[in-house]
Enzyme design. Structure first.
Site, PDB file in Angstrom:
ATOM      1  N   LYS A  12     -42.689 -55.676 -53.138  1.00 53.23           N
ATOM      2  CA  LYS A  12     -42.893 -54.217 -53.044  1.00 53.23           C
ATOM      3  C   LYS A  12     -41.973 -53.463 -54.017  1.00 53.23           C
ATOM      4  O   LYS A  12     -40.997 -54.037 -54.548  1.00 53.23           O
ATOM      5  CB  LYS A  12     -42.655 -53.778 -51.597  1.00 53.23           C
ATOM      6  CG  LYS A  12     -43.715 -54.313 -50.624  1.00 53.23           C
ATOM      7  CD  LYS A  12     -43.476 -53.777 -49.208  1.00 53.23           C
ATOM      8  CE  LYS A  12     -44.571 -54.222 -48.259  1.00 53.23           C
ATOM      9  NZ  LYS A  12     -44.374 -53.654 -46.887  1.00 53.23           N
ATOM     10  N   TYR A  52     -54.164 -50.987 -47.243  1.00 54.28           N
ATOM     11  CA  TYR A  52     -53.556 -50.716 -45.936  1.00 54.28           C
ATOM     12  C   TYR A  52     -54.506 -50.000 -44.975  1.00 54.28           C
ATOM     13  O   TYR A  52     -54.055 -49.333 -44.042  1.00 54.28           O
ATOM     14  CB  TYR A  52     -52.273 -49.907 -46.125  1.00 54.28           C
ATOM     15  CG  TYR A  52     -51.079 -50.755 -46.550  1.00 54.28           C
ATOM     16  CD1 TYR A  52     -50.665 -51.842 -45.787  1.00 54.28           C
ATOM     17  CD2 TYR A  52     -50.344 -50.444 -47.688  1.00 54.28           C
ATOM     18  CE1 TYR A  52     -49.563 -52.607 -46.161  1.00 54.28           C
ATOM     19  CE2 TYR A  52     -49.243 -51.207 -48.081  1.00 54.28           C
ATOM     20  CZ  TYR A  52     -48.866 -52.285 -47.299  1.00 54.28           C
ATOM     21  OH  TYR A  52     -47.770 -53.038 -47.661  1.00 54.28           O
ATOM     22  N   PHE A  60     -47.203 -43.416 -39.867  1.00 57.52           N
ATOM     23  CA  PHE A  60     -46.461 -43.734 -41.098  1.00 57.52           C
ATOM     24  C   PHE A  60     -47.363 -43.962 -42.305  1.00 57.52           C
ATOM     25  O   PHE A  60     -46.886 -44.268 -43.395  1.00 57.52           O
ATOM     26  CB  PHE A  60     -45.560 -44.967 -40.866  1.00 57.52           C
ATOM     27  CG  PHE A  60     -46.297 -46.214 -40.464  1.00 57.52           C
ATOM     28  CD1 PHE A  60     -46.914 -47.032 -41.414  1.00 57.52           C
ATOM     29  CD2 PHE A  60     -46.367 -46.598 -39.122  1.00 57.52           C
ATOM     30  CE1 PHE A  60     -47.591 -48.194 -41.044  1.00 57.52           C
ATOM     31  CE2 PHE A  60     -47.044 -47.762 -38.748  1.00 57.52           C
ATOM     32  CZ  PHE A  60     -47.655 -48.551 -39.717  1.00 57.52           C
ATOM     33  N   ARG A  88     -45.497 -66.040 -44.168  1.00 59.99           N
ATOM     34  CA  ARG A  88     -45.102 -65.049 -43.144  1.00 59.99           C
ATOM     35  C   ARG A  88     -43.788 -65.483 -42.475  1.00 59.99           C
ATOM     36  O   ARG A  88     -42.915 -64.652 -42.226  1.00 59.99           O
ATOM     37  CB  ARG A  88     -46.209 -64.885 -42.093  1.00 59.99           C
ATOM     38  CG  ARG A  88     -47.474 -64.251 -42.604  1.00 59.99           C
ATOM     39  CD  ARG A  88     -47.325 -62.777 -42.919  1.00 59.99           C
ATOM     40  NE  ARG A  88     -46.910 -61.983 -41.787  1.00 59.99           N
ATOM     41  CZ  ARG A  88     -47.087 -60.656 -41.712  1.00 59.99           C
ATOM     42  NH1 ARG A  88     -47.704 -59.989 -42.698  1.00 59.99           N
ATOM     43  NH2 ARG A  88     -46.653 -59.978 -40.682  1.00 59.99           N
ATOM     44  N   ARG A 105     -36.911 -60.826 -45.677  1.00 54.56           N
ATOM     45  CA  ARG A 105     -36.582 -59.483 -45.189  1.00 54.56           C
ATOM     46  C   ARG A 105     -35.198 -59.448 -44.543  1.00 54.56           C
ATOM     47  O   ARG A 105     -34.467 -58.469 -44.689  1.00 54.56           O
ATOM     48  CB  ARG A 105     -37.657 -59.004 -44.218  1.00 54.56           C
ATOM     49  CG  ARG A 105     -38.960 -58.588 -44.931  1.00 54.56           C
ATOM     50  CD  ARG A 105     -40.108 -58.470 -43.964  1.00 54.56           C
ATOM     51  NE  ARG A 105     -41.287 -57.820 -44.535  1.00 54.56           N
ATOM     52  CZ  ARG A 105     -42.476 -57.795 -43.947  1.00 54.56           C
ATOM     53  NH1 ARG A 105     -42.640 -58.392 -42.775  1.00 54.56           N
ATOM     54  NH2 ARG A 105     -43.493 -57.188 -44.523  1.00 54.56           N
ATOM     55  N   ASN A 115     -39.250 -52.694 -46.754  1.00 55.24           N
ATOM     56  CA  ASN A 115     -39.102 -54.072 -46.266  1.00 55.24           C
ATOM     57  C   ASN A 115     -39.489 -55.158 -47.275  1.00 55.24           C
ATOM     58  O   ASN A 115     -39.883 -56.264 -46.911  1.00 55.24           O
ATOM     59  CB  ASN A 115     -39.802 -54.260 -44.917  1.00 55.24           C
ATOM     60  CG  ASN A 115     -41.301 -54.115 -45.007  1.00 55.24           C
ATOM     61  OD1 ASN A 115     -41.829 -53.770 -46.066  1.00 55.24           O
ATOM     62  ND2 ASN A 115     -41.985 -54.367 -43.916  1.00 55.24           N
ATOM     63  N   HIS A 118     -44.772 -58.000 -48.989  1.00 60.07           N
ATOM     64  CA  HIS A 118     -45.997 -58.070 -48.199  1.00 60.07           C
ATOM     65  C   HIS A 118     -46.571 -59.474 -48.286  1.00 60.07           C
ATOM     66  O   HIS A 118     -46.564 -60.084 -49.354  1.00 60.07           O
ATOM     67  CB  HIS A 118     -47.044 -57.080 -48.740  1.00 60.07           C
ATOM     68  CG  HIS A 118     -48.417 -57.312 -48.162  1.00 60.07           C
ATOM     69  ND1 HIS A 118     -48.814 -56.746 -46.965  1.00 60.07           N
ATOM     70  CD2 HIS A 118     -49.455 -58.089 -48.568  1.00 60.07           C
ATOM     71  CE1 HIS A 118     -50.047 -57.153 -46.686  1.00 60.07           C
ATOM     72  NE2 HIS A 118     -50.459 -57.974 -47.642  1.00 60.07           N
ATOM     73  N   GLU A 131     -57.606 -59.750 -49.374  1.00 59.72           N
ATOM     74  CA  GLU A 131     -56.551 -59.140 -50.180  1.00 59.72           C
ATOM     75  C   GLU A 131     -56.494 -59.746 -51.581  1.00 59.72           C
ATOM     76  O   GLU A 131     -56.273 -59.021 -52.560  1.00 59.72           O
ATOM     77  CB  GLU A 131     -55.204 -59.266 -49.454  1.00 59.72           C
ATOM     78  CG  GLU A 131     -55.198 -58.445 -48.168  1.00 59.72           C
ATOM     79  CD  GLU A 131     -53.911 -58.539 -47.373  1.00 59.72           C
ATOM     80  OE1 GLU A 131     -53.046 -59.372 -47.718  1.00 59.72           O
ATOM     81  OE2 GLU A 131     -53.768 -57.766 -46.410  1.00 59.72           O
TER      82      GLU A 131
HETATM   83  P1  IDP Z   1     -46.334 -56.523 -41.970  1.00 56.43           P
HETATM   84  O1  IDP Z   1     -46.064 -56.001 -43.368  1.00 56.43           O
HETATM   85  O2  IDP Z   1     -45.179 -57.308 -41.423  1.00 56.43           O
HETATM   86  O3  IDP Z   1     -47.653 -57.230 -41.859  1.00 56.43           O
HETATM   87  P2  IDP Z   1     -47.613 -54.282 -40.621  1.00 56.43           P
HETATM   88  O4  IDP Z   1     -47.486 -53.952 -39.167  1.00 56.43           O
HETATM   89  O5  IDP Z   1     -48.927 -54.828 -41.092  1.00 56.43           O
HETATM   90  O6  IDP Z   1     -46.407 -55.244 -41.012  1.00 56.43           O
HETATM   91  O7  IDP Z   1     -47.281 -52.948 -41.423  1.00 56.43           O
HETATM   92  C1  IDP Z   1     -47.568 -52.848 -42.788  1.00 56.43           C
HETATM   93  C2  IDP Z   1     -46.409 -52.161 -43.466  1.00 56.43           C
HETATM   94  O8  IDP Z   1     -46.323 -50.810 -43.009  1.00 56.43           O
HETATM   95  C3  IDP Z   1     -45.037 -52.757 -43.159  1.00 56.43           C
HETATM   96  O9  IDP Z   1     -44.735 -53.867 -43.983  1.00 56.43           O
HETATM   97  C4  IDP Z   1     -44.125 -51.574 -43.446  1.00 56.43           C
HETATM   98  O10 IDP Z   1     -43.945 -51.419 -44.861  1.00 56.43           O
HETATM   99  C5  IDP Z   1     -44.953 -50.414 -42.945  1.00 56.43           C
HETATM  100  N1  IDP Z   1     -44.647 -50.064 -41.545  1.00 56.43           N
HETATM  101  C6  IDP Z   1     -45.048 -50.724 -40.436  1.00 56.43           C
HETATM  102  N2  IDP Z   1     -44.624 -50.110 -39.320  1.00 56.43           N
HETATM  103  C7  IDP Z   1     -43.941 -49.020 -39.735  1.00 56.43           C
HETATM  104  C8  IDP Z   1     -43.238 -47.957 -39.054  1.00 56.43           C
HETATM  105  O11 IDP Z   1     -43.184 -47.899 -37.820  1.00 56.43           O
HETATM  106  N3  IDP Z   1     -42.646 -47.019 -39.837  1.00 56.43           N
HETATM  107  C9  IDP Z   1     -42.710 -47.047 -41.207  1.00 56.43           C
HETATM  108  N4  IDP Z   1     -43.354 -48.016 -41.882  1.00 56.43           N
HETATM  109  C10 IDP Z   1     -43.956 -48.995 -41.172  1.00 56.43           C
HETATM  110 MG    MG Z   2     -49.625 -56.626 -41.860  1.00 56.23          MG
END
Ligand code: IDP
Ligand code: MG
Length: 154
Positions: A12, A52, A60, A88, A105, A115, A118, A131
């Protein structure tokens, strides 16, 4: 090549800006995974929203789209045994503050919305193929065999 599972991985914009591309790629190489596609690029608004889409109703979402389009990313396709789930595991929990030390992470991040990486969701069947197709044309992926495969796999 027998281990032909592929997954989509993206370093990212925060990690690109922080100079972490090499260290992150090294982790996947060290594990034994094979890089079959890579593209250093800046995501536009349309691609960000499509990538997304599952989160479009979340509070968010707009911040996430702004963040992921704010600077270049390193989009990649990695191949190997059980690669979607293993990547993962190597990434760690979504929130770096909750991610185990030793994960990407957990070692490189502090904040949920910054974070670092992805990876396709291994619990969402077809997420990896979807994807990969969003970011790469078929002719941008290269089939090749690493010289250590006979020693990596039984
Ligand atoms: P993942 O990346 O671990 O699969 P997901 O729940 O699919 O997590 O969320 C996608 C991305 O959205 C996360 O990697 C993060 O960048 C962002 N994200 C997820 N939850 C939040 C939140 O509560 N606040 C802000 N950003 C979030
Ligand atoms: Mg995800």
């Amino acid at each position: 090549m027998s281990q032909n599972e592929r997954t989509f991985v993206m370093i990212k914009p925060d990690a690109v800006q922080r100079g972490l591309i090499g260290q992150i790629i090294s982790r996947f190489e060290d594990r034994g995974f094979t890089l079959v596609g890579a593209k250093f690029m800046q995501i536009d608004d349309e691609l960000a929203r499509e990538h997304y889409a599952e989160h479009e109703d979340k509070p968010f979402f707009e911040d996430l789209v702004s963040f992921i389009t704010a600077g270049p990313v390193m989009a990649m396709v990695w191949e190997g045994k059980d690669v979607t789930r293993q990547v993962r595991n190597m990434m760690g929990a979504t929130d770096p503050a909750e991610a185990d030390i030793g994960t990407i992470r957990g070692d490189f991040g502090l904040d949920l919305s910054r974070n670092v990486i992805h990876g396709s969701d291994h619990e969402d069947p077809g997420a990896n193929e979807r994807e990969i197709g969003l970011f790469f044309d078929e002719d941008e992926l290269t089939d090749w065999e690493q010289i250590d495969e006979d020693w990596l796999y039984e």
